[in-house]
Design a protein around this motif. Sequence first.
Motif, short mmCIF file in Angstrom:
data_model
loop_
_atom_site.label_atom_id
_atom_site.label_comp_id
_atom_site.label_asym_id
_atom_site.label_seq_id
_atom_site.Cartn_x
_atom_site.Cartn_y
_atom_site.Cartn_z
N GLU A 74 55.59 34.58 4.39
CA GLU A 74 55.14 35.18 4.68
C GLU A 74 54.71 36.63 3.68
O GLU A 74 54.30 37.47 4.05
CB GLU A 74 55.90 35.82 6.16
CG GLU A 74 55.16 37.24 6.73
CD GLU A 74 55.01 37.42 8.03
OE1 GLU A 74 55.21 37.83 8.53
OE2 GLU A 74 54.36 36.24 8.40
N PRO A 78 50.72 37.66 3.67
CA PRO A 78 51.07 38.00 6.09
C PRO A 78 50.50 37.96 6.10
O PRO A 78 51.26 39.02 7.96
CB PRO A 78 51.42 39.75 4.81
CG PRO A 78 50.58 39.40 3.76
CD PRO A 78 50.78 38.50 2.73
N GLU A 79 49.52 37.61 6.41
CA GLU A 79 48.56 37.83 8.08
C GLU A 79 47.70 35.77 7.51
O GLU A 79 47.87 35.90 7.29
CB GLU A 79 46.83 38.69 7.69
CG GLU A 79 47.47 40.15 7.58
CD GLU A 79 48.08 40.76 8.60
OE1 GLU A 79 47.90 40.56 9.45
OE2 GLU A 79 48.90 41.45 8.67
N ASN A 81 50.20 37.76 10.72
CA ASN A 81 51.97 38.42 10.65
C ASN A 81 52.22 37.16 12.41
O ASN A 81 52.06 38.02 12.93
CB ASN A 81 51.62 39.63 10.99
CG ASN A 81 52.99 40.25 11.42
OD1 ASN A 81 53.56 40.64 12.58
ND2 ASN A 81 54.02 41.00 10.15
N GLY A 84 56.65 40.15 12.35
CA GLY A 84 56.68 41.38 12.99
C GLY A 84 55.74 42.74 11.91
O GLY A 84 56.25 42.54 10.33
N ARG A 85 55.84 43.87 12.30
CA ARG A 85 54.97 45.10 11.57
C ARG A 85 55.90 46.10 11.59
O ARG A 85 56.37 46.19 10.04
CB ARG A 85 53.55 44.83 11.43
CG ARG A 85 52.64 44.22 11.38
CD ARG A 85 51.48 44.49 11.52
NE ARG A 85 50.41 43.28 11.43
CZ ARG A 85 49.57 42.18 12.35
NH1 ARG A 85 49.57 42.93 13.40
NH2 ARG A 85 48.91 41.43 12.32
N THR A 86 55.71 46.39 12.45
CA THR A 86 57.19 47.27 13.00
C THR A 86 58.28 47.27 12.86
O THR A 86 58.64 46.16 13.10
CB THR A 86 56.64 48.78 14.03
OG1 THR A 86 56.68 47.98 14.97
CG2 THR A 86 55.01 48.82 14.01
N GLU A 89 58.72 45.65 16.59
CA GLU A 89 58.07 43.83 16.74
C GLU A 89 58.76 43.09 15.69
O GLU A 89 59.67 42.54 16.44
CB GLU A 89 56.98 44.38 15.74
CG GLU A 89 55.17 45.03 16.91
CD GLU A 89 54.07 43.96 16.45
OE1 GLU A 89 53.46 44.07 16.49
OE2 GLU A 89 54.44 43.97 14.70
N ILE A 90 59.74 44.67 14.71
CA ILE A 90 61.13 43.26 13.47
C ILE A 90 61.76 42.94 14.98
O ILE A 90 62.39 41.74 14.54
CB ILE A 90 60.85 44.09 12.60
CG1 ILE A 90 59.70 43.89 11.48
CG2 ILE A 90 61.87 42.67 11.55
CD1 ILE A 90 59.53 44.71 10.32
N CYS A 157 56.19 40.77 22.25
CA CYS A 157 54.84 41.76 21.01
C CYS A 157 53.07 41.23 21.65
O CYS A 157 52.42 41.43 20.40
CB CYS A 157 54.78 41.23 19.17
SG CYS A 157 56.37 41.86 18.81
N THR A 161 53.74 34.61 18.29
CA THR A 161 54.83 35.07 16.12
C THR A 161 55.99 34.01 16.18
O THR A 161 56.10 33.14 16.87
CB THR A 161 55.71 36.70 16.99
OG1 THR A 161 56.60 36.05 18.34
CG2 THR A 161 54.91 37.16 17.39
#
Length: 203
Positions: A74, A78-79, A81, A84-86, A89-90, A157, A161
């Motif tokens: 990841e 990274p995409e 994703n 999680g981005r925030t 989210e993580i 989310c 994921t």
Amino acid sequence: MKLYDTQLAPNPRRVRIFLAEKGIDIPKVQIDLGKMEQKSESYSAVNPRMRTPALELDDGSVISESVAICRYIEVLHPEPNLFGRTAKEIGEIEMWSRRLEMHLLATIASAFRHLHPAMVQMEVPQVKEWGEVNKGRIVGELAFLDRQLKGREFICCDRYTNADLTGLVAIDFLRPTRVTVPDELVDLKRWHAAMAARPGSVP
């Protein structure tokens, strides 16, 4: 890089699905657990835990454990994703991923490892009583996930994921335990059908 893989095992499959979702192809070396190739001198030098998957990097170093491999990938790609981005989210993805790995997949795996005749050589000692205890817990874990999925397309989310990936692999690993998803868990069945239809989810 090259990925040491086992076609029928759940944890290597998690990495294969992750790579497929990213659109990445990594050369694979198949390790046959039935033939105990994981215990060979050559593979134990790659992964002293003698389990798959393991990712050998270009510099010869090795990352094992499916989630560790996926996190490494990841960062490089990274995409889309999946972790999680925030901060929220993580946290949510990690919470559900751990719930599904530790309480659902591990429970199913314990039932399989301690009850299935094919595992006698690998699970020493094979404790049938422990297998039955875990087998009895499976439906309760499925019902827990069904409640989370009520009115949801994804586990958290509002997008696909690592939690969905882990859940799919866990549900598919039910087959050798001879436990089926109860018909009344309609949201779980709906979600599973959608996840299984994703192109990268083919076993």
